[in-house]
Design an enzyme around this catalytic site. Structure first.
Site, mmCIF file in Angstrom:
data_model
loop_
_atom_site.group_PDB
_atom_site.id
_atom_site.type_symbol
_atom_site.label_atom_id
_atom_site.label_comp_id
_atom_site.label_asym_id
_atom_site.label_seq_id
_atom_site.Cartn_x
_atom_site.Cartn_y
_atom_site.Cartn_z
ATOM 1 N N PRO A 214 -17.362 -3.857 11.101
ATOM 2 C CG PRO A 214 -16.195 -5.512 9.617
ATOM 3 C CD PRO A 214 -15.879 -4.272 10.719
ATOM 4 N N PRO A 215 -20.248 -6.087 11.200
ATOM 5 C CG PRO A 215 -22.128 -6.578 10.000
ATOM 6 C CD PRO A 215 -21.085 -6.064 10.081
ATOM 7 C CB THR A 217 -15.534 -7.374 14.468
ATOM 8 O OG1 THR A 217 -16.629 -6.022 14.562
ATOM 9 C CG2 THR A 217 -15.457 -7.655 13.086
ATOM 10 N N GLY A 218 -17.423 -8.330 17.297
ATOM 11 C CA GLY A 218 -17.234 -8.588 18.595
ATOM 12 C C GLY A 218 -17.536 -7.144 19.417
ATOM 13 C CE LYS A 219 -19.874 -3.159 15.544
ATOM 14 N NZ LYS A 219 -19.590 -4.600 14.820
ATOM 15 C CB THR A 220 -22.360 -6.832 21.462
ATOM 16 O OG1 THR A 220 -23.233 -6.253 20.120
ATOM 17 C CG2 THR A 220 -23.497 -6.922 22.145
ATOM 18 C CG HIS A 434 -16.720 -24.250 -15.474
ATOM 19 N ND1 HIS A 434 -17.189 -23.178 -16.413
ATOM 20 C CD2 HIS A 434 -16.386 -23.713 -14.449
ATOM 21 C CE1 HIS A 434 -17.146 -22.166 -15.631
ATOM 22 N NE2 HIS A 434 -16.703 -22.333 -14.394
ATOM 23 C CD GLU A 435 -15.793 -25.874 -10.988
ATOM 24 O OE1 GLU A 435 -14.899 -25.088 -10.340
ATOM 25 O OE2 GLU A 435 -17.014 -25.404 -11.173
ATOM 26 C CG HIS A 438 -12.354 -21.936 -12.508
ATOM 27 N ND1 HIS A 438 -12.319 -20.881 -13.005
ATOM 28 C CD2 HIS A 438 -13.889 -22.282 -12.713
ATOM 29 C CE1 HIS A 438 -13.702 -20.347 -13.124
ATOM 30 N NE2 HIS A 438 -14.431 -21.322 -12.971
#
Ligand code: ADP
Ligand code: ZN
Length: 628
Positions: A214-215, A217-220, A434-435, A438
């Site tokens: 995925p974008p 993640t440090g490929k470049t 509501h919160e 949860h």
């Protein structure tokens, strides 16, 4: 800068052109300089004839092919002084010459003035020249803007749009949290540094490595680190930059790129988003894309065209290896695939350590705690997080980054900008219930992630938020955990209904419902967790336009579809009943928590659990603590 050079250039060109016409009108054409005193006064043709008849004209000079005359005559009004007039002559006045002869007036015809002709010629030329210069200027300017119209000028010439870095300066130490990928790629460095080692024993050096992940993640970064470690130049281009609006440009860019690389070998070529060019040929709706296919073919040709030991290694990155054309993955091309995933908790800690190197952290900050709080974050997210915290620290004029800034930065990265809280009102109370719904359901269910905090401070789209300790670390999720999550997601709506009545429930639960419906559906169709049995009824679907697997759709009949819907409904209804029961049974606890929440805006998980413990037994949730 809002001020645009293009606009300035356009206006200058216009001004020049307009100015030129004025100037030409003033000087060219009619004889301005007759040698005699300039004849500013005009005389009508009729008057001129009268003067002729009265023998007052002494000299006539014809200009402009006989259309204009400068006459010399005696002016009656000023005691017979000689004066010059300019007279516009009718085009057909042959009798005039006769008359002049007859009256014995000396006359002369002057040719069209030569410099006038030059001016005329220049006038004709200057306009197009200015226009072309102006346009050229405009195009050159806009050429620097990506996607600007300037590409039109480059058509065919292909200014290659790749970047070259002679020294990336990135080392493997700068890349953290993706150990396996790093280990695999160590070898590539050796290929570049000592190719003899491999060629001596007859090994073929790989040409292409495909980094999949995925974008962010440090490929470049990884590709740069390889170049940095090997001390070779780094060429990079993005797949989307190959594909332009003109057919043939992509292919010629590929050619240029490889040519440059060969001149600089050994080196690394990095192609980001290779799926933009490398998608299956002839796939997708509406058939193939000629330009893309040509580019891809060129890329394949170039990769085949050099020997493995030229010292060029091509590294490509993608998130979708499944859509790539099979030809790209064949031996001799991108035959190595290296997976680069989002880091786990240990990896995140390492990434944080790398990026904390140049930051001033307060002693109270523990990077482990941050790593624990950030499952699913990629290396780029973590870098961004620390940077965001540093910015907050500077803004608050503190010495070093404290936990407070880290927390705020995480919240901001995850949920967006903080808004201003509502003033106390009925709708604020409803949001609070509501919160708390949860939070309470989440706390009381044994299989639910523990609450981290509840807040009424709006962020992004949400008016209030309940944060849970994330636990994506554990790869497998049980059926009872999924049900607990669905119940927790229904806690908000359950609280609204129990406290305010069915007529008062709000749209605030929309997001919750969407999420939990998805979960319930997956339990039935993907994980075999319903009465339909352990069947996978839906394959993961790719986007239609990506080519391939767009025919794989749901493979079940209408009858099964009905049963799936029924099963989903059963799961959700059971969970909703449970959530409402929890709210009904703990009404006074909920009231107290809501009062506290409205007063404090935020309650953290520990405090919440202490208060809940006064009313009910809080289940032990140690199974959720992530391990470091
Ligand atoms: P990708 O090419 O996978 O989209 P990048 O290499 O462009 O990701 O990452 C962007 C930035 O995020 C890097 O410059 C670096 O600062 C940071 N980053 C990403 N992954 C890592 C990592 N594994 N270790 C250290 N920093 C990372
Ligand atoms: Zn909600």
């Amino acid at each position: 800068m809002k001020f645009s050079w293009r606009v300035v250039a356009l206006w200058s060109v216009l001004a020049l052109v307009i100015g030129f016409f004025f100037w030409q009108g003033a000087f060219a054409g009619v004889p301005a300089d007759t040698g005699k005193n300039t004849a500013n006064t005009r005389m009508t043709y009729g008057r001129f004839l009268e003067y002729l008849d009265a023998d007052r004209v002494t000299n006539v000079d014809l200009y402009d092919g006989g259309r204009t005359a400068i006459i010399e005559a005696n002016d009656q009004d000023i005691e017979n002084r000689t004066q010059h007039w300019r007279v516009d002559l009718p085009i057909n006045a042959p009798e005039l010459i006769q008359k002049l002869k007859q009256k014995q007036v000396s006359f002369d015809a002057h040719p069209m003035r030569n410099d006038g002709a030059i001016w005329g010629l220049l006038g004709n030329l200057i306009f197009p020249v200015l226009l072309i210069t102006g346009l050229f200027f405009l195009f050159r300017r806009s050429n620097n803007l990506p996607g600007g119209p300037g590409q039109a000028m480059n058509f065919g010439k292909s200014r290659a749009r790749f970047q070259m870095e002679a020294k990336t300066g990135v080392k493997f130490d700068d890349v953290a949290g993706i150990e396996e990928a790093k280990e695999e790629l160590q070898e590539v460095v050796t290929f570049l540094k000592q190719p003899e080692k491999f060629t001596a024993v007859g090994a073929r050096i790989p040409k292409g490595v495909l980094l999949v992940g995925p974008p962010g993640t440090g490929k470049t970064l990884l590709a740069k680190a390889i170049a940095g470690e090997a001390g070779v130049p780094f060429f990079s281009i993005s797949g989307s930059e190959f594909v332009e609006m003109f057919v043939g440009v992509g292919a010629s860019r590929v050619r240029d790129l490889f040519k440059k690389a060969k001149d600089n070998a050994p080196c690394i070529i990095f192609i980001d988003e290779i799926d933009a060019v490398g998608r299956q040929r002839g796939a997708g709706i509406g058939g193939g894309n000629d330009e893309r296919e040509q580019t891809l073919n060129q890329l394949l040709t170039e990769m085949d065209g050099f020997e493995g030991n030229t010292g060029i290694i091509i590294i490509a990155a993608t998130n979708r290896p499944d859509v790539l054309d099979a030809a790209l993955l064949r031996p001799g091309r991108f035959d190595r695939q290296v997976q680069v995933d989002a880091p786990d908790i240990k990896g995140r800690l390492e990434v944080l350590q790398v990026h904390a190197r140049n930051k001033k952290l307060d002693k109270s900050v523990s990077l482990e705690a941050i790593a624990r709080r950030t499952p699913g974050f990629t290396g780029a997210d973590l870098a961004n997080l620390l940077n965001e915290a540093a910015i907050l620290t500077a803004r608050r004029r503190k010495e070093g980054i404290t936990l407070l800034e880290i927390d705020d930065a995480v919240d901001r990265v995850v949920a967006g900008m903080e808004g201003t809280p509502l003033v106390d009102s009925k709708s604020k109370r409803l949001i609070a219930y509501h919160e708390i719904g949860h939070a309470l359901v989440g706390t009381l269910l044994k299989d639910h992630d523990p609450v981290q905090k509840v807040t009424l401070i709006p962020r992004g789209q949400a008016q209030g938020l309940t944060w849970f300790m994330p636990n994506e670390e554990q790869g497998l999720i049980s059926r009872s955990q999924l049900k607990a999550r669905i119940t927790g997601a229904l806690g908000g709506r359950a609280a609204e209904e129990i406290i305010f009545g069915a007529a008062e429930v709000t749209t605030g639960a929309g997001g919750d419902l969407q999420q939990l419906s998805g979960m319930a559906r997956q339990m039935v169709t993907r994980f075999g967790m319903s009465d339909l049995g352990p069947l996978s009824l839906e394959s993961q679907q790719g986007e239609v336009f990506l080519g391939r697997d767009w025919t794989t759709r749901s493979e079940y009949s209408e009858a099964i579809a009905c049963r799936i819907d029924a099963q989903v409904r059963i799961i959700v209804e059971e969970c909703y009943t449970n959530a409402k029961k929890i709210m009904r049974d703990h009404r006074s606890l909920a009231d107290r928590l809501v009062d506290l929440l409205i007063e404090k805006e935020t309650i953290d998980g520990e405090e919440l659990r202490q208060i809940v413990a006064e009313y009910a037994e809080v289940p032990d949730k140690s199974q959720f603590a992530p391990m470091l």
